[in-house]
Design a protein around this motif. Structure first.
Motif, PDB file in Angstrom:
ATOM      1  N   UNK A 160      43.121  27.684  40.372  1.00  0.00           N
ATOM      2  CA  UNK A 160      44.569  28.169  40.032  1.00  0.00           C
ATOM      3  C   UNK A 160      44.605  29.615  39.585  1.00  0.00           C
ATOM      4  N   UNK A 161      43.248  29.839  38.816  1.00  0.00           N
ATOM      5  CA  UNK A 161      43.119  31.244  38.239  1.00  0.00           C
ATOM      6  C   UNK A 161      42.767  32.139  39.370  1.00  0.00           C
ATOM      7  N   UNK A 162      41.851  31.653  40.217  1.00  0.00           N
ATOM      8  CA  UNK A 162      41.401  32.499  41.375  1.00  0.00           C
ATOM      9  C   UNK A 162      42.659  32.661  42.205  1.00  0.00           C
ATOM     10  N   UNK A 163      43.544  31.971  42.619  1.00  0.00           N
ATOM     11  CA  UNK A 163      44.536  32.106  43.463  1.00  0.00           C
ATOM     12  C   UNK A 163      45.664  32.899  42.916  1.00  0.00           C
ATOM     13  N   UNK A 164      45.922  32.981  41.887  1.00  0.00           N
ATOM     14  CA  UNK A 164      46.801  33.934  41.335  1.00  0.00           C
ATOM     15  C   UNK A 164      46.122  35.181  41.219  1.00  0.00           C
ATOM     16  N   UNK A 165      44.877  35.488  40.891  1.00  0.00           N
ATOM     17  CA  UNK A 165      44.345  37.036  40.963  1.00  0.00           C
ATOM     18  C   UNK A 165      44.261  37.458  42.204  1.00  0.00           C
ATOM     19  N   UNK A 166      43.972  36.462  43.142  1.00  0.00           N
ATOM     20  CA  UNK A 166      43.949  37.046  44.882  1.00  0.00           C
ATOM     21  C   UNK A 166      45.398  37.443  45.130  1.00  0.00           C
ATOM     22  N   UNK A 167      46.218  36.515  44.780  1.00  0.00           N
ATOM     23  CA  UNK A 167      47.704  37.301  45.107  1.00  0.00           C
ATOM     24  C   UNK A 167      48.030  38.363  44.619  1.00  0.00           C
ATOM     25  N   UNK A 168      47.700  38.503  43.218  1.00  0.00           N
ATOM     26  CA  UNK A 168      48.191  39.922  42.570  1.00  0.00           C
ATOM     27  C   UNK A 168      47.513  41.057  43.304  1.00  0.00           C
ATOM     28  N   UNK A 196      47.810  51.111  41.750  1.00  0.00           N
ATOM     29  CA  UNK A 196      47.873  49.842  40.989  1.00  0.00           C
ATOM     30  C   UNK A 196      46.741  49.482  39.945  1.00  0.00           C
ATOM     31  N   UNK A 197      46.938  48.775  38.952  1.00  0.00           N
ATOM     32  CA  UNK A 197      45.846  48.600  37.988  1.00  0.00           C
ATOM     33  C   UNK A 197      46.019  47.059  37.532  1.00  0.00           C
ATOM     34  N   UNK A 198      44.844  46.529  37.494  1.00  0.00           N
ATOM     35  CA  UNK A 198      44.518  44.915  37.243  1.00  0.00           C
ATOM     36  C   UNK A 198      43.546  44.997  35.997  1.00  0.00           C
ATOM     37  N   UNK A 199      43.734  44.324  34.866  1.00  0.00           N
ATOM     38  CA  UNK A 199      42.698  44.012  33.919  1.00  0.00           C
ATOM     39  C   UNK A 199      42.365  42.516  33.875  1.00  0.00           C
ATOM     40  N   UNK A 200      41.247  42.208  34.164  1.00  0.00           N
ATOM     41  CA  UNK A 200      40.753  40.827  34.453  1.00  0.00           C
ATOM     42  C   UNK A 200      40.172  40.453  33.099  1.00  0.00           C
ATOM     43  N   UNK A 201      40.834  39.877  32.182  1.00  0.00           N
ATOM     44  CA  UNK A 201      40.106  39.405  30.958  1.00  0.00           C
ATOM     45  C   UNK A 201      39.448  37.704  31.015  1.00  0.00           C
ATOM     46  N   UNK A 202      38.405  37.758  30.553  1.00  0.00           N
ATOM     47  CA  UNK A 202      37.646  36.623  30.575  1.00  0.00           C
ATOM     48  C   UNK A 202      36.807  36.459  29.234  1.00  0.00           C
ATOM     49  N   UNK A 262      26.370  32.645  22.393  1.00  0.00           N
ATOM     50  CA  UNK A 262      25.195  31.873  22.760  1.00  0.00           C
ATOM     51  C   UNK A 262      24.717  31.820  24.261  1.00  0.00           C
ATOM     52  N   UNK A 263      25.657  31.734  25.270  1.00  0.00           N
ATOM     53  CA  UNK A 263      25.292  31.317  26.596  1.00  0.00           C
ATOM     54  C   UNK A 263      26.075  32.268  27.502  1.00  0.00           C
ATOM     55  N   UNK A 264      27.531  32.241  27.083  1.00  0.00           N
ATOM     56  CA  UNK A 264      28.718  32.768  28.055  1.00  0.00           C
ATOM     57  C   UNK A 264      28.534  34.118  28.482  1.00  0.00           C
ATOM     58  N   UNK A 265      28.208  35.131  27.353  1.00  0.00           N
ATOM     59  CA  UNK A 265      28.209  36.251  27.422  1.00  0.00           C
ATOM     60  C   UNK A 265      26.918  36.774  28.303  1.00  0.00           C
ATOM     61  N   UNK A 266      25.907  36.213  28.301  1.00  0.00           N
ATOM     62  CA  UNK A 266      25.007  36.511  29.102  1.00  0.00           C
ATOM     63  C   UNK A 266      25.155  36.182  30.457  1.00  0.00           C
ATOM     64  N   UNK A 267      26.012  35.096  30.798  1.00  0.00           N
ATOM     65  CA  UNK A 267      26.235  34.789  32.137  1.00  0.00           C
ATOM     66  C   UNK A 267      27.083  35.929  32.626  1.00  0.00           C
ATOM     67  N   UNK A 268      27.983  36.170  32.090  1.00  0.00           N
ATOM     68  CA  UNK A 268      29.038  37.229  32.436  1.00  0.00           C
ATOM     69  C   UNK A 268      28.443  38.523  32.656  1.00  0.00           C
ATOM     70  N   UNK A 307      30.153  27.641  33.547  1.00  0.00           N
ATOM     71  CA  UNK A 307      30.142  27.674  35.020  1.00  0.00           C
ATOM     72  C   UNK A 307      31.438  27.252  35.697  1.00  0.00           C
ATOM     73  N   UNK A 308      32.211  26.442  34.983  1.00  0.00           N
ATOM     74  CA  UNK A 308      33.586  26.109  35.452  1.00  0.00           C
ATOM     75  C   UNK A 308      34.450  27.384  35.979  1.00  0.00           C
ATOM     76  N   UNK A 309      34.409  28.238  35.296  1.00  0.00           N
ATOM     77  CA  UNK A 309      35.624  29.512  35.558  1.00  0.00           C
ATOM     78  C   UNK A 309      34.497  30.521  35.996  1.00  0.00           C
ATOM     79  N   UNK A 310      33.274  30.712  35.518  1.00  0.00           N
ATOM     80  CA  UNK A 310      32.491  31.798  36.137  1.00  0.00           C
ATOM     81  C   UNK A 310      32.253  31.615  37.629  1.00  0.00           C
ATOM     82  N   UNK A 311      32.312  30.526  38.104  1.00  0.00           N
ATOM     83  CA  UNK A 311      32.188  30.366  39.677  1.00  0.00           C
ATOM     84  C   UNK A 311      33.596  30.982  40.215  1.00  0.00           C
TER      85      UNK A 311
END
Length: 282
Positions: A202-210, A221-227, A56-62, A235-239
């Motif tokens: 915490x999610x941000x810090x983990x991915x930044x460190x990786x 190197x390869x990173x797959x970001x799954x959302x 309904x909403x999240x997909x459009x924001x992504x 907005x809580x995680x999209x930010x």
């Protein structure tokens, strides 16, 4: 030096995997923001509505966030989402993103099905997405990343280019099946649902460190970001996703392909599994 498998000016690949999911009629996810589940047999309306947020909403924001960063992405979508919310599926294709299959319903996992049932679920899911979107998906990610010994072969039989259920690999590569090869794409170890009741920072810090570790220390190197649309589309995680993409795109040598583009690169160069001794130059 070990051989480079990415384009000459690229040192790391970041793939964006966005998920839009739906559960069977009357069913809700086994997890939700509610700490007290409803009584057995009661309809979990709060959970059902919560899970629909992605379509309904999240997909459009992504989609908007990816476009703002001029990045491609792959949307893995339950076919039931296409039945219930066809507009979001059509918008994915219209916006230039890849549409991939993600089972029919999220709770319809492949293990436990007969071979005939599994093949039927795969074919049905692909057909529904194609009928609604006008584009036949060329990739597959199983719900809950639950695969069987037959899945890759069934997908190759259906002409799929890539399969995303792999957790024993660091890098995409070709794998053989009795119906031909298919490109295996490793999935995320730390998706956004890990911070459902924690802190998105915490999610941000983990991915930044990786990202920093791989960018500076490992070739190829390869990173797959799954959302998930109903998690990270809020907005809580999209930010923090927005901040992470801004950080990554601020570095040179980062390639952000769609899964199909990545899989074609792997196929064209006949990249099979690379041994760890070769990768780490031991």
């Amino acid at each position: 030096m070990g051989r480079s498998i990415w384009p000459p000016d690229k040192r790391i690949v970041v793939a964006l995997t966005f998920l839009l999911e739906s559960w069977s009629e009357g069913k809700a996810p086994p997890y939700s923001p509610m700490t007290s589940p409803p009584k057995p047999g009661a309809l979990d309306l709060a959970g059902i509505q919560w899970s629909e947020y992605g379509a309904r909403a999240g997909g459009y924001r992504l989609m908007r966030i990816a476009r703002q960063h001029n990045l491609p992405a792959t949307f893995c979508v339950n076919a039931r989402v296409a039945e219930l919310f066809p507009a979001v599926v059509k918008q994915i294709v219209a916006s230039g993103f890849e549409l991939a299959a993600h089972n029919y319903a999220q709770d319809q996992v492949l293990p436990g099905l007969t071979e005939a049932e599994e093949r039927a679920v795969i074919r049905r899911s692909i057909k529904i997405l194609e009928d609604v979107s006008g584009v036949r998906p060329c990739g597959w990610l199983s719900s809950t990343i639950a695969t069987t010994e037959h899945t890759a072969g069934f997908l190759a039989e259906e002409g799929m280019l890539w399969h995303g259920d792999y957790n024993y690999l660091d890098l995409p590569c070709r794998v053989k099946t009795r119906h031909g090869s298919i490109v295996a794409i490793p999935h995320s170890d730390y998706a956004d649902n890990r911070v459902l009741r924690g802190a998105p920072r915490d999610w941000y810090q983990c991915y930044k460190d990786m990202f920093d570790f791989l960018y500076h220390q490992e070739q190829n190197a390869f990173i797959n970001i799954t959302i998930h649309g109903h998690f990270g589309g809020r907005p809580l995680i999209s930010a923090v996703l927005d901040q992470m993409l801004r950080y990554m795109t601020g570095h040179t040598g980062v390639w952000f392909p769609r899964h199909d583009e990545l899989a074609r690169w792997v196929n064209d160069r006949k990249i099979d599994e690379i041994g760890y001794a070769e990768r780490f130059l031991l």
